[in-house]
Design a protein around this motif. Structure first.
Motif, short mmCIF file in Angstrom:
data_model
loop_
_atom_site.label_atom_id
_atom_site.label_comp_id
_atom_site.label_asym_id
_atom_site.label_seq_id
_atom_site.Cartn_x
_atom_site.Cartn_y
_atom_site.Cartn_z
N ASN A 1 0.50 -1.35 -0.24
CA ASN A 1 -0.36 -0.66 -0.12
C ASN A 1 0.62 1.27 -0.33
N ASP A 2 2.33 0.79 -0.07
CA ASP A 2 3.53 1.86 -0.14
C ASP A 2 2.73 3.33 1.31
N CYS A 3 2.60 2.72 2.49
CA CYS A 3 2.56 3.45 3.65
C CYS A 3 3.66 3.64 4.32
N PHE A 4 4.78 4.55 3.85
CA PHE A 4 6.33 5.00 4.86
C PHE A 4 6.18 4.39 5.78
N PHE A 5 5.05 5.05 6.78
CA PHE A 5 4.91 5.19 7.92
C PHE A 5 5.07 3.73 8.97
N ASN B 1 7.61 1.18 7.84
CA ASN B 1 8.08 0.82 8.98
C ASN B 1 8.04 0.35 10.07
N VAL B 2 6.99 1.13 11.21
CA VAL B 2 6.90 0.67 12.24
C VAL B 2 6.98 -0.39 12.29
N HIS B 3 6.21 -1.27 11.70
CA HIS B 3 5.21 -2.86 11.39
C HIS B 3 6.99 -3.62 11.06
N GLY B 4 7.74 -2.70 10.28
CA GLY B 4 8.91 -3.34 9.57
C GLY B 4 9.89 -3.78 10.86
N ALA B 5 9.62 -2.66 11.06
CA ALA B 5 11.32 -2.72 12.66
C ALA B 5 10.25 -4.14 14.10
N MET B 6 9.10 -4.06 13.99
CA MET B 6 8.79 -5.19 14.81
C MET B 6 9.35 -6.32 14.97
N ALA B 7 8.65 -6.23 13.38
CA ALA B 7 9.16 -7.74 13.21
C ALA B 7 10.54 -8.43 12.74
#
Lengths: 193, 184
Positions: free
Chosen positions: B57-61, B64-70
């Motif tokens: 969905n091209d949602c940067f926020f 990145n929040v959930h990428g860092a969580m993963a």
């Protein structure tokens, strides 16, 4: 038939919610906070936004469920509701609601499709920040609800006459676990569209 | 600048401060879907599904929040997460998770894009009905969260380290009981 064994035969999102009551609870609370009041936008306007986004997402169950709830609030003006649901520009609604429906349609495409000009037009027609916020979140939430329903292949009643009794139940009692935990409403069938 | 007048907080947090009556159920949903331990998908797997859909969905926020969580849960750096979300088919992750990411990718396009054969594949690789259900709902929920965040033009800190620095704290506190204004 749903793609997974939901262990009940309730229609649409009701069946999924009965399968997963712990996720149904916040979803019901969200639906109530977004749709079942007239603080700012009228309840009918909120349901019309939901019905239009569900139409754009081609979700039969959701577009007709929410169109019928809007219809209940609008004294049965199904012609108007159908115009708004399907995005007919000639619908006799306020310029403000038209502008907000445009914003909702952009949200359906994707968050970044919303342009400052869409917001400015809404504001020019009298929409408040809160009304713009609610429009965006209603549209976004139906991009969730619609995908939940169709992504799991939920049972979709084809008989449009079965929608008004469920709509009346929601309009009168709000959203929440009662829509899947109590007996399903039945009522006189209306003539299909 | 955001499309409406919001408190000065990044991403979805400004929206949550603006609209606490909707923030409550949204946070509760995120907590149950992503963090509840009564789930046979790990927190890392669920965050990865959220990250993948947010990237589509091209949602940067959100990505990145959930990428860092993963990354936090899977003990993998952001480059590793980027590689998985860029090409999960050849990533070193379980085949079942790949089949669930495929379903999530279809949900991102629209509910009707999910195919019976995708569901059958996931089931053959050991996914339960509950896991398939949760995958679809996580993907659907992020089609909401992402649109909420970008549809109102919220600001996201551009430095990805910002998200990495906050992941362990968020993992410990969860999505429900945190102080909205504490970590600006």
């Amino acid at each position: 038939m749903p793609y997974i064994d939901i262990q009940n035969d309730l229609p649409g999102i009701r069946g999924l919610m009965a399968f997963s009551p712990h996720t149904a609870e916040p979803m019901g609370l969200l639906a109530n906070a977004l749709l079942h009041h007239s603080d700012g936008l009228l309840a009918a306007e909120r349901e019309l936004i939901a019905a239009h986004v569900s139409y754009l997402n081609d979700c039969f169950y959701c577009q007709h469920s929410h169109a019928e709830i809007a219809c209940y609030y609008l004294d049965g003006d199904r012609q108007l509701v159908d115009q708004v649901r399907t995005g007919d520009d000639q619908a006799a609604i306020s310029p403000k609601l038209k502008a907000l429906l445009r914003v909702a349609a952009k949200v359906q495409q994707g968050g970044k499709a919303v342009q400052p000009a869409d917001i400015e037009l809404s504001r020019k027609e009298g929409a408040t920040d809160k009304e713009i916020h609610d429009t965006v979140l209603i549209a976004a939430a139906f991009c969730m609800f619609n995908r939940y329903v169709d992504g799991l292949g939920a049972t979709t009643p084809a008989d449009l006459g079965s929608y008004p009794p469920r709509a009346k139940q929601v309009a009168e009692n709000g959203y929440g676990p009662h829509i899947f935990s109590t007996s399903q409403p039945a009522g006189p069938s209306v003539k299909p569209l | 600048m955001a499309h409406i007048d919001l408190p000065d907080l990044p991403g979805i947090r400004g929206l949550m401060a603006f609209s606490p009556e909707t923030a409550g159920p949204l946070n509760e949903l995120a907590e149950i879907l992503l963090r509840d331990n009564a789930n046979s998908l790990t927190r890392g797997e669920r965050e990865l599904i959220a990250t993948y859909v947010s990237a589509l969905n091209d949602c940067f926020f959100c990505s990145n929040v959930h990428g860092a969580m993963a990354g936090h849960y899977l003990q993998c750096d952001m480059e590793g997460i980027d590689r998985i979300k860029g090409d999960f088919a050849s990533a070193d992750i379980p085949a079942k998770l790949k089949s669930l990411l495929r379903i999530a990718g279809s949900v991102q396009k629209g509910g009707k894009y999910v195919t019976i054969s995708q569901i059958t594949d996931a089931r053959t690789l050991g996914a339960t009905d509950r896991e398939i259900h949760d995958t679809v709902l996580i993907a659907a929920a992020f089609c909401m969260f992402n649109r909420y965040v970008d549809g109102l033009g919220t600001q996201a800190p551009p430095d990805r380290q910002y998200y990495i620095n906050r992941a362990s704290q968020r993992a410990a506190e969860g999505y429900l009981d945190f102080e909205l204004y504490k970590y600006k």
